[in-house]
Structures are given as C-alpha cells and as structure tokens.
Scaffold this motif. Structure first.
Motif, mmCIF file in Angstrom:
data_model
loop_
_atom_site.group_PDB
_atom_site.id
_atom_site.type_symbol
_atom_site.label_atom_id
_atom_site.label_comp_id
_atom_site.label_asym_id
_atom_site.label_seq_id
_atom_site.Cartn_x
_atom_site.Cartn_y
_atom_site.Cartn_z
ATOM 1 N N THR A 107 0.858 -1.173 0.000
ATOM 2 C CA THR A 107 0.000 0.000 0.000
ATOM 3 C C THR A 107 0.897 1.226 0.000
ATOM 4 O O THR A 107 1.948 1.228 0.640
ATOM 5 C CB THR A 107 -0.974 -0.014 1.197
ATOM 6 N N PHE A 108 0.511 2.240 -0.763
ATOM 7 C CA PHE A 108 1.308 3.453 -0.826
ATOM 8 C C PHE A 108 0.395 4.657 -0.982
ATOM 9 O O PHE A 108 -0.754 4.540 -1.403
ATOM 10 C CB PHE A 108 2.337 3.396 -1.968
ATOM 11 N N PHE A 115 -3.339 3.877 -2.256
ATOM 12 C CA PHE A 115 -3.582 2.832 -3.245
ATOM 13 C C PHE A 115 -3.065 1.512 -2.706
ATOM 14 O O PHE A 115 -1.962 1.447 -2.164
ATOM 15 C CB PHE A 115 -2.873 3.163 -4.566
ATOM 16 N N ASN A 116 -3.864 0.474 -2.847
ATOM 17 C CA ASN A 116 -3.502 -0.890 -2.465
ATOM 18 C C ASN A 116 -3.134 -1.605 -3.755
ATOM 19 O O ASN A 116 -3.958 -1.729 -4.657
ATOM 20 C CB ASN A 116 -4.683 -1.572 -1.779
ATOM 21 N N THR A 117 -1.905 -2.077 -3.842
ATOM 22 C CA THR A 117 -1.380 -2.587 -5.104
ATOM 23 C C THR A 117 -1.000 -4.050 -4.977
ATOM 24 O O THR A 117 -0.367 -4.447 -3.999
ATOM 25 C CB THR A 117 -0.152 -1.759 -5.513
ATOM 26 N N LEU A 163 -1.584 -5.294 3.963
ATOM 27 C CA LEU A 163 -0.482 -4.978 3.061
ATOM 28 C C LEU A 163 0.565 -4.162 3.805
ATOM 29 O O LEU A 163 0.234 -3.322 4.641
ATOM 30 C CB LEU A 163 -0.985 -4.168 1.859
ATOM 31 N N SER A 164 1.817 -4.383 3.461
ATOM 32 C CA SER A 164 2.866 -3.571 4.063
ATOM 33 C C SER A 164 2.879 -2.200 3.387
ATOM 34 O O SER A 164 2.588 -2.075 2.198
ATOM 35 C CB SER A 164 4.216 -4.258 3.927
ATOM 36 N N GLU A 165 3.195 -1.197 4.170
ATOM 37 C CA GLU A 165 3.268 0.162 3.633
ATOM 38 C C GLU A 165 4.585 0.338 2.898
ATOM 39 O O GLU A 165 5.638 -0.089 3.365
ATOM 40 C CB GLU A 165 3.131 1.180 4.766
ATOM 41 N N TYR A 168 5.805 5.020 -3.140
ATOM 42 C CA TYR A 168 5.533 4.820 -4.561
ATOM 43 C C TYR A 168 6.802 4.330 -5.266
ATOM 44 O O TYR A 168 6.751 3.444 -6.115
ATOM 45 C CB TYR A 168 5.008 6.115 -5.185
ATOM 46 N N GLU A 169 7.953 4.855 -4.866
ATOM 47 C CA GLU A 169 9.213 4.433 -5.472
ATOM 48 C C GLU A 169 9.493 2.955 -5.197
ATOM 49 O O GLU A 169 10.011 2.243 -6.052
ATOM 50 C CB GLU A 169 10.378 5.309 -4.966
ATOM 51 N N GLU A 170 9.154 2.478 -3.988
ATOM 52 C CA GLU A 170 9.343 1.049 -3.679
ATOM 53 C C GLU A 170 8.406 0.181 -4.523
ATOM 54 O O GLU A 170 8.795 -0.902 -4.969
ATOM 55 C CB GLU A 170 9.100 0.796 -2.190
ATOM 56 N N ILE A 171 7.182 0.652 -4.750
ATOM 57 C CA ILE A 171 6.251 -0.085 -5.626
ATOM 58 C C ILE A 171 6.804 -0.102 -7.052
ATOM 59 O O ILE A 171 6.798 -1.139 -7.719
ATOM 60 C CB ILE A 171 4.838 0.531 -5.584
ATOM 61 N N LYS A 172 7.312 1.035 -7.517
ATOM 62 C CA LYS A 172 7.883 1.087 -8.870
ATOM 63 C C LYS A 172 9.064 0.126 -9.000
ATOM 64 O O LYS A 172 9.282 -0.462 -10.050
ATOM 65 C CB LYS A 172 8.314 2.511 -9.219
ATOM 66 N N ALA A 173 9.822 -0.055 -7.915
ATOM 67 C CA ALA A 173 10.967 -0.965 -7.945
ATOM 68 C C ALA A 173 10.522 -2.426 -8.057
ATOM 69 O O ALA A 173 11.326 -3.289 -8.425
ATOM 70 C CB ALA A 173 11.836 -0.771 -6.705
ATOM 71 N N LEU A 174 9.249 -2.716 -7.775
ATOM 72 C CA LEU A 174 8.711 -4.071 -7.925
ATOM 73 C C LEU A 174 8.345 -4.393 -9.370
ATOM 74 O O LEU A 174 8.032 -5.528 -9.697
ATOM 75 C CB LEU A 174 7.457 -4.254 -7.048
#
Length: 185
Positions: A107-108, A115-117, A163-165, A168-174
C-alpha cells in the motif's frame, strides 16, 4: 460534477459490462476506462484509446469514487490514470490496483491518496477480489450483476488487506525490469 457524468460526458467508458445504480450504490461501473484517448479522425470517429485501465469495478454513493478495483497492464499507466481521474479520488476511498508487470504487493500514498497494489495473480481482477473477500464463485452464482457488485464491494470494504506500507518508489521498484527484480524476465 459526479464521476458518472465525467465518464459519460468525456466518453471514457470502454467495453462496458455494467453502468447503472445498484441496491447499495448510486452508481456502479464495470468495464474499462480510458486513460489516453485515441486520435480523433472526424467529429464522429476516433481511433481506439491508446491507454485504458481494464477490468474496472467502480462503486460510489457520492460524486467521488468510493471503491475502485482495476487492472493496470503496466505500472507505467498509473500516473496518467491518476492525472485523468484525480478530482474523483479521495483519501477516504478504497482503491485496489492489480498490476500485470509488478512482482509483489503493498500500500502506498500518492498525492494524498492511498492505493492498495497487487501483482495480478489470477489473470482476473474479479477472481482476485473474490479471493481477497473470501468469496467463491458459487456464492455469487445466482446473483444479478448488481448484486454481485454490491456483495464484492461490501466484503472488500470490510476486509483488512494486510499490506505492508511502501513508498511509490518502492512499488515502482517491484516492476518487472525494476532494480529489485530477480531471475529471468
């Protein structure tokens, strides 16, 4: 302006499955939503959209979006999607993004909106929502389309997504090909 008017007035609906009120919501929508329109050829004719969000399940009792689940074929579509629909997104809404090109979930907060991704696991947002809501297809088998939307939204809104927090940059790194990807792509 309501989200329903915005979608209709700007011709943002695409491959509509459901577009009407339900028993629980003033407005619900299933289908795709346009992010980037196709080239206009004549006033009556345009090319198909360049970018869409797929498998959208949207429900609301206000002018804003209360609940949204959708597929992003790539995380690259996210910022354009937010720019297009931002005035209808609220910190109080529950927004689930199922992204085809990420590995992982989290989540970010982006521009004040949570947003929950999730990586798209079941190839279907609907099937992933059923898993999250702990529902089976059999539970919904004899329901109408609007009853199915009401049931899934109600159960997801009540659920703790656990979900772990992340940023946005950490989500993009996924994102596949991102700096945290491992193994063959």
């Amino acid at each position: 302006m309501s989200i329903q008017s915005y979608i209709a007035d700007n011709k943002l609906e695409w491959m509509i499955v459901y577009n009407a009120p339900t028993d629980a919501y003033k407005y619900a929508y299933r289908g795709c939503l346009v992010v980037t329109e196709g080239k206009v050829i004549t006033p009556d004719k345009s090319l198909p959209p360049k970018e869409i969000v797929k498998q959208v399940i949207l429900a609301t009792n206000s002018d804003k979006i209360d609940f949204l689940a959708c597929e992003l074929t790539s995380l690259d579509v996210f910022e354009g999607f937010v720019a297009k629909y931002k005035e209808f997104l609220t910190p109080e809404g529950k927004y689930l993004l199922f992204v085809s090109d990420i590995i992982g979930k989290g989540t970010f907060v982006y521009e004040g909106i949570t947003f929950n991704t999730f990586a798209l696991d079941e190839s279907s947002v609907w099937n992933d929502l059923l898993d999250l809501a702990d529902l089976s297809k059999g539970d919904l088998k004899k329901m109408s389309d609007k009853e199915k939307i009401d049931t899934v939204c109600k159960d997801i809104l009540r659920s703790n997504l656990r979900l772990s927090e992340k940023t946005y940059e950490e989500i993009k790194a996924l994102q596949r090909g991102g700096k945290l990807s491992f193994g063959a792509v």
